[in-house]
Design a protein around this motif. Structure first.
Motif, short mmCIF file in Angstrom:
data_model
loop_
_atom_site.label_atom_id
_atom_site.label_comp_id
_atom_site.label_asym_id
_atom_site.label_seq_id
_atom_site.Cartn_x
_atom_site.Cartn_y
_atom_site.Cartn_z
N LEU A 1 1.15 -1.22 -0.21
CA LEU A 1 -0.31 0.57 -0.29
C LEU A 1 0.55 1.49 0.09
CD1 LEU A 1 -2.66 1.06 -0.18
CD2 LEU A 1 -2.67 1.31 2.79
N ARG A 2 2.24 1.09 0.94
CA ARG A 2 3.15 2.56 0.65
C ARG A 2 3.17 2.60 -0.56
NH1 ARG A 2 4.71 1.18 5.45
NH2 ARG A 2 6.43 0.03 4.94
N LEU A 3 3.95 1.37 -1.41
CA LEU A 3 4.31 1.93 -2.70
C LEU A 3 3.44 2.13 -3.74
CD1 LEU A 3 6.07 -1.87 -2.78
CD2 LEU A 3 7.66 1.00 -2.26
N ILE A 4 2.36 1.91 -3.25
CA ILE A 4 1.35 2.12 -4.35
C ILE A 4 1.18 4.04 -3.98
CG2 ILE A 4 -1.23 2.12 -4.76
CD1 ILE A 4 -1.53 -0.72 -4.29
N ARG A 5 0.57 4.11 -2.73
CA ARG A 5 0.36 5.41 -2.66
C ARG A 5 1.50 6.97 -3.02
NH1 ARG A 5 -2.30 4.62 3.73
NH2 ARG A 5 -4.06 4.58 2.62
N GLN A 6 2.92 5.54 -3.16
CA GLN A 6 3.99 6.46 -3.22
C GLN A 6 4.33 7.88 -5.67
OE1 GLN A 6 7.44 4.56 -1.84
NE2 GLN A 6 7.07 5.25 -0.01
N GLN A 7 3.47 6.47 -5.53
CA GLN A 7 3.56 6.44 -7.01
C GLN A 7 3.30 7.48 -7.53
OE1 GLN A 7 4.88 3.36 -8.89
NE2 GLN A 7 4.83 3.43 -6.74
N SER A 8 3.53 7.79 -9.23
CA SER A 8 3.31 9.78 -9.63
C SER A 8 1.89 9.57 -10.02
CB SER A 8 3.86 9.34 -10.80
OG SER A 8 3.90 11.51 -11.50
N ASP A 9 1.39 10.55 -9.75
CA ASP A 9 -0.04 10.92 -10.32
C ASP A 9 -0.92 11.13 -11.32
OD1 ASP A 9 -1.00 10.29 -7.42
OD2 ASP A 9 -0.46 12.78 -7.15
N LYS A 10 0.00 10.60 -12.53
CA LYS A 10 0.18 11.31 -14.12
C LYS A 10 -0.12 9.83 -14.49
CE LYS A 10 4.25 14.61 -14.79
NZ LYS A 10 5.20 14.95 -15.45
N VAL A 11 0.26 8.39 -13.42
CA VAL A 11 -0.34 7.11 -13.61
C VAL A 11 -1.56 7.04 -13.39
CG1 VAL A 11 0.23 4.82 -13.02
CG2 VAL A 11 1.94 6.27 -13.52
N THR A 12 -2.87 6.71 -14.26
CA THR A 12 -4.01 6.83 -13.48
C THR A 12 -4.25 5.30 -13.45
OG1 THR A 12 -5.32 7.01 -15.41
CG2 THR A 12 -4.69 8.67 -14.30
N SER A 13 -3.87 4.51 -14.18
CA SER A 13 -3.91 3.03 -13.82
C SER A 13 -3.17 2.31 -13.81
CB SER A 13 -4.37 2.55 -15.20
OG SER A 13 -4.75 1.67 -15.33
N LEU A 14 -1.78 1.58 -12.46
CA LEU A 14 -1.73 0.48 -12.28
C LEU A 14 -1.90 -0.82 -11.92
CD1 LEU A 14 1.49 0.77 -10.97
CD2 LEU A 14 0.03 1.23 -8.80
N VAL A 15 -1.02 -1.69 -12.20
CA VAL A 15 -1.23 -3.40 -11.81
C VAL A 15 0.16 -3.12 -10.91
CG1 VAL A 15 -0.67 -5.40 -13.46
CG2 VAL A 15 -1.65 -3.25 -14.56
N LEU A 16 -0.42 -3.89 -10.38
CA LEU A 16 1.17 -4.22 -8.96
C LEU A 16 1.07 -5.79 -9.66
CD1 LEU A 16 2.31 -3.79 -6.64
CD2 LEU A 16 1.00 -4.63 -5.11
N VAL A 17 2.03 -6.15 -8.98
CA VAL A 17 2.04 -7.81 -9.57
C VAL A 17 3.31 -8.33 -8.85
CG1 VAL A 17 3.79 -9.53 -11.36
CG2 VAL A 17 2.23 -7.25 -12.25
N GLY A 18 2.30 -9.17 -7.25
CA GLY A 18 3.53 -9.41 -6.29
C GLY A 18 2.76 -11.26 -5.85
N HIS A 19 3.03 -11.25 -4.86
CA HIS A 19 3.94 -12.67 -4.26
C HIS A 19 2.51 -12.45 -2.88
CE1 HIS A 19 6.82 -13.05 -6.03
NE2 HIS A 19 7.38 -11.57 -5.72
N ASN A 20 1.84 -14.38 -2.77
CA ASN A 20 1.22 -14.06 -1.61
C ASN A 20 1.81 -14.34 -0.33
OD1 ASN A 20 -1.96 -14.03 -2.27
ND2 ASN A 20 -2.15 -15.76 -2.25
N PRO A 21 1.60 -14.17 0.62
CA PRO A 21 -0.13 -13.61 1.79
C PRO A 21 0.07 -12.13 1.41
CG PRO A 21 1.59 -13.65 3.34
CD PRO A 21 1.92 -14.19 2.35
N GLY A 22 1.13 -11.12 1.02
CA GLY A 22 0.65 -9.85 0.83
C GLY A 22 -0.32 -9.58 0.32
N LEU A 23 -0.26 -9.97 -1.26
CA LEU A 23 -1.22 -9.52 -1.85
C LEU A 23 -2.52 -9.94 -1.61
CD1 LEU A 23 -0.46 -8.75 -5.13
CD2 LEU A 23 -1.13 -10.67 -5.45
#
Length: 168
Positions: A90-112
């Protein structure tokens, strides 16, 4: 509005036990599911600005299948996603540039799965391999996204299309 798509890597291989968890490639099912789900993602009209991914071998191979059908999408790999807890994601997502309107986060469980449940209106027991969960937010800045304003768009995964396979 912001669109966040959470994508779990495709099914990985445990065939070579000398490989570390980070180095595991995709197995046969993962090699089938990644391009299949990438096509399903594209059919839903998705055109993300950025794919932000763990750098593990299995996530890189999953991302490669998505880039095949979404060649205009920028890709970044971030070590912090590997084995990350939901709060780190969530912290990484919230740090993204606001120019990005559509983001895909690819990761692992259990965090995802934990992050999915933070945003989802009801519990999701597990985001399976190559599972895709998409949310919309009315926020105009990534730092403003909250669970309260999350709207689940869809939750797709390979077994919806290939239901008779055993779990391995």
């Amino acid at each position: 509005m912001k669109t966040l798509t959470l994508l779990r890597h495709a099914k990985s291989s445990w065939k070579d036990l000398s490989l570390s968890d980070f180095e595991r490639p995709l197995n046969k099912r993962g090699k089938r599911d990644a391009p299949f789900m990438a096509q399903k993602f594209k059919e839903k009209g998705a055109m993300p600005h950025l794919i932000l991914s763990s750098p593990s071998v299995r996530t890189r191979l999953t991302v490669a299948a998505f880039v095949e059908v979404l060649p205009e999408t920028a890709v970044e790999f971030d070590q912090r996603i590997y084995e990350a807890h939901a709060q780190t994601l969530l912290r990484l997502i919230r740090q993204q540039s606001d120019k990005v309107t559509s983001l895909v986060l690819v990761g692992h469980n259990p965090g995802l799965t934990d992050l999915t449940n933070y945003f989802a209106p009801g519990p999701i027991d597990n985001v399976p391999t190559t599972g895709i969960v998409q949310f919309n937010f009315v926020a105009t800045q990534w730092k403003q996204i909250t669970a309260k304003e999350a709207s689940l768009v869809y939750f797709e995964y390979p077994k919806l299309y290939f239901p008779k396979e055993e779990t391995k």
